[in-house]
Scaffold this active site. Structure first.
Site, short mmCIF file in Angstrom:
data_model
loop_
_atom_site.label_atom_id
_atom_site.label_comp_id
_atom_site.label_asym_id
_atom_site.label_seq_id
_atom_site.Cartn_x
_atom_site.Cartn_y
_atom_site.Cartn_z
N HIS A 75 0.83 -1.21 0.00
CA HIS A 75 0.00 0.00 0.00
C HIS A 75 0.86 1.25 0.00
CE1 HIS A 75 0.34 0.94 4.40
NE2 HIS A 75 0.36 -0.37 4.56
N HIS A 130 3.77 3.59 12.40
CA HIS A 130 2.79 4.56 12.90
C HIS A 130 3.40 5.46 13.97
CE1 HIS A 130 -1.04 2.15 11.60
NE2 HIS A 130 -0.03 1.95 10.77
N ASP A 190 -0.24 4.43 0.99
CA ASP A 190 -0.52 5.46 1.98
C ASP A 190 0.24 5.21 3.27
OD1 ASP A 190 -2.22 3.17 2.47
OD2 ASP A 190 -3.38 4.40 3.87
N ASP A 220 6.24 1.57 6.52
CA ASP A 220 4.92 0.96 6.42
C ASP A 220 4.10 1.84 5.47
OD1 ASP A 220 2.48 -0.25 6.77
OD2 ASP A 220 2.17 0.49 8.81
N GLU A 252 -4.95 1.88 2.65
CA GLU A 252 -4.96 0.67 3.49
C GLU A 252 -5.02 1.03 4.97
OE1 GLU A 252 -2.91 -2.69 5.80
OE2 GLU A 252 -2.49 -0.53 5.68
N ASP A 274 4.11 -6.57 3.76
CA ASP A 274 3.73 -5.55 4.74
C ASP A 274 3.98 -6.04 6.16
OD1 ASP A 274 2.75 -3.15 5.70
OD2 ASP A 274 0.65 -3.64 5.40
#
Length: 418
Positions: free
Chosen positions: A86, A389, A88, A149, A183, A206
């Site tokens: 992904h 994150h 994003d 990520d 995602e 991922d």
């Protein structure tokens, strides 16, 4: 065919550094697809790079998905395999103005991030660091997330595509490439065109630790509770007012303190997690995510949540509530287990890359969770990303290179065994 006979480009780091500086943060409040148009900036670059490699069908569609096909080099009838990542990055932490930092030949100890020295990657908090002593590590400068990520996965798929195209002697079936938007906000495959993709099986790149393959995810629901209180003028409210915000706050306060939350669970334990609270005196809204590895576990947690609401609302006899539960994704294991060769071949590819495969579960979800139930069985392979994150996110360059090797060997194994 051994790695020594293949021409690996070792350019995965250069690709990664090029991609992470493009801001692709998704937005859960946006109704569009992609949720942020800036995700298409990366998509356009990827499509152009794939075309430059010699893949004329590579393109970015109107919804922000990148598709491409690596043609087969064998006359065997081989299942079509898709590799997916992904584009994003998480809305939980800023992804604008990312300044990647390379720690060359990491020698152990704390890594102080130069943009904000209060941000420190410590071995005590990140035990995987010990496996990277002597190797290069990439971090952010501490003011943003890094974006490994899942731009590590994107760089790895792109580099593997270059390896396959640069080594025509490698025998493999048709390989499909899919890069998705959104995602991180649970909408990564909302507009994917599986007919156009035309794949039989897939792998998301991922995952975290090198060698890991994940064939199991949480099952996930979202729960929304609307509290309808009783409004009254605050100067004349005695015996009349029933404050919806206070009722909502009491519900959150009444949740279990020592269990059933992200901060108190691990392994195969699920949780109830409030992610939003808003409202006025008359009406308030609570949003929860509910996670468990089994359907029964989800139902138990949702029943627990409603029991808490009912218990609180008893003290407010003129107020009412509604609770709505919406399915988000399901544990992909029940689909993956019907096709055991998908995981077996991945484990063999990881071994060929010189690693020990470790089959694990994800305390979360991937695009593969939903793709599996849409007809594309899709476990998750390591990409090397850690502390995602967050501003402490980091990735090992060696792990990214091993992921490239794993993809290439996996393409070869599907051909060999067909």
């Amino acid at each position: 065919m051994s790695d020594s006979t293949l021409r690996f480009t070792h350019s995965v780091l250069d690709r990664f550094l090029r991609y992470v500086v493009i801001d692709t943060q998704s937005d859960p409040t946006s109704p569009t697809c992609p949720s942020t148009m800036k995700q298409k900036n990366l998509g356009r670059l990827l499509a152009a790079e794939l075309q430059a490699m010699g893949l004329p069908d590579a393109h970015l569609d109107e919804h922000g998905y990148v598709y491409a096909t690596i043609p087969a080099t064998t006359y065997k009838k081989v299942p079509v395999i898709c590799f997916c990542s992904h584009m994003d990055t998480s809305p939980d932490c800023s992804g604008a103005n990312v300044k990647p930092q390379i720690v060359r030949g990491y020698q152990g100890g704390d890594i102080v991030l130069p943009g904000d020295p209060t941000q420190v990657i410590r071995p005590a908090d990140h035990p995987a660091l010990k496996d990277h002593i002597g190797h290069d590590i990439v971090t952010s400068d501490g003011t943003t997330l890094l974006g490994a990520d899942n731009k590590a996965g994107i760089a790895e798929i792109m580099d593997a595509a270059q390896v396959l195209l640069s080594n025509p002697q490698i025998k493999h079936g048709t390989i499909k490439i899919l890069f998705t938007p959104d995602e991180e906000i649970g909408r990564g495959v909302d507009r994917v065109d599986l007919k156009k993709l035309g794949a039989d099986f897939g792998y998301t790149m991922d995952g975290e630790t090198a060698g890991n393959i994940e064939d199991e995810t949480f099952s996930a629901d979202g729960a929304t509770i609307i509290i309808n209180g009783v409004s009254a003028h605050p100067g004349f409210a005695k015996g009349k007012m029933e404050h919806a915000i206070k009722i909502a706050s009491a519900i959150v306060d009444r949740l279990p303190k020592d269990t059933c939350s992200p901060e108190t669970t691990e392994g195969k334990e699920g949780f109830l997690h409030p992610v939003g609270i808003s409202g006025t005196l008359e009406q308030a809204r609570l949003d929860f995510i509910v996670r468990d590895f089994s359907e029964q576990g989800l139902r138990q947690k949702e029943a627990l949540l409603e029991d808490v609401v009912k218990d609180v609302i008893k003290d407010y006899p003129r107020s009412t509530y509604t609770m709505q539960v919406k399915a988000q994704y399901r544990n992909m294991k029940e689909v993956i287990d019907l096709h055991p060769q998908i995981v077996t071949y991945a484990e063999d590819a990881i071994r060929r890359a010189g690693l020990t495969p470790v089959k694990t579960s994800i305390r979360g979800g991937t695009d593969g969770s939903r793709l599996s139930f849409m007809g594309l069985p899709c476990p998750n392979i390591f990409a090397g990303e850690h502390a995602f994150h967050s501003r402490l996110e980091w990735v090992g360059v060696r792990d990214m290179e091993k992921a490239v090797q794993t993809i290439v060997h996996l393409a070869m194994i599907w051909e060999e065994r067909s």
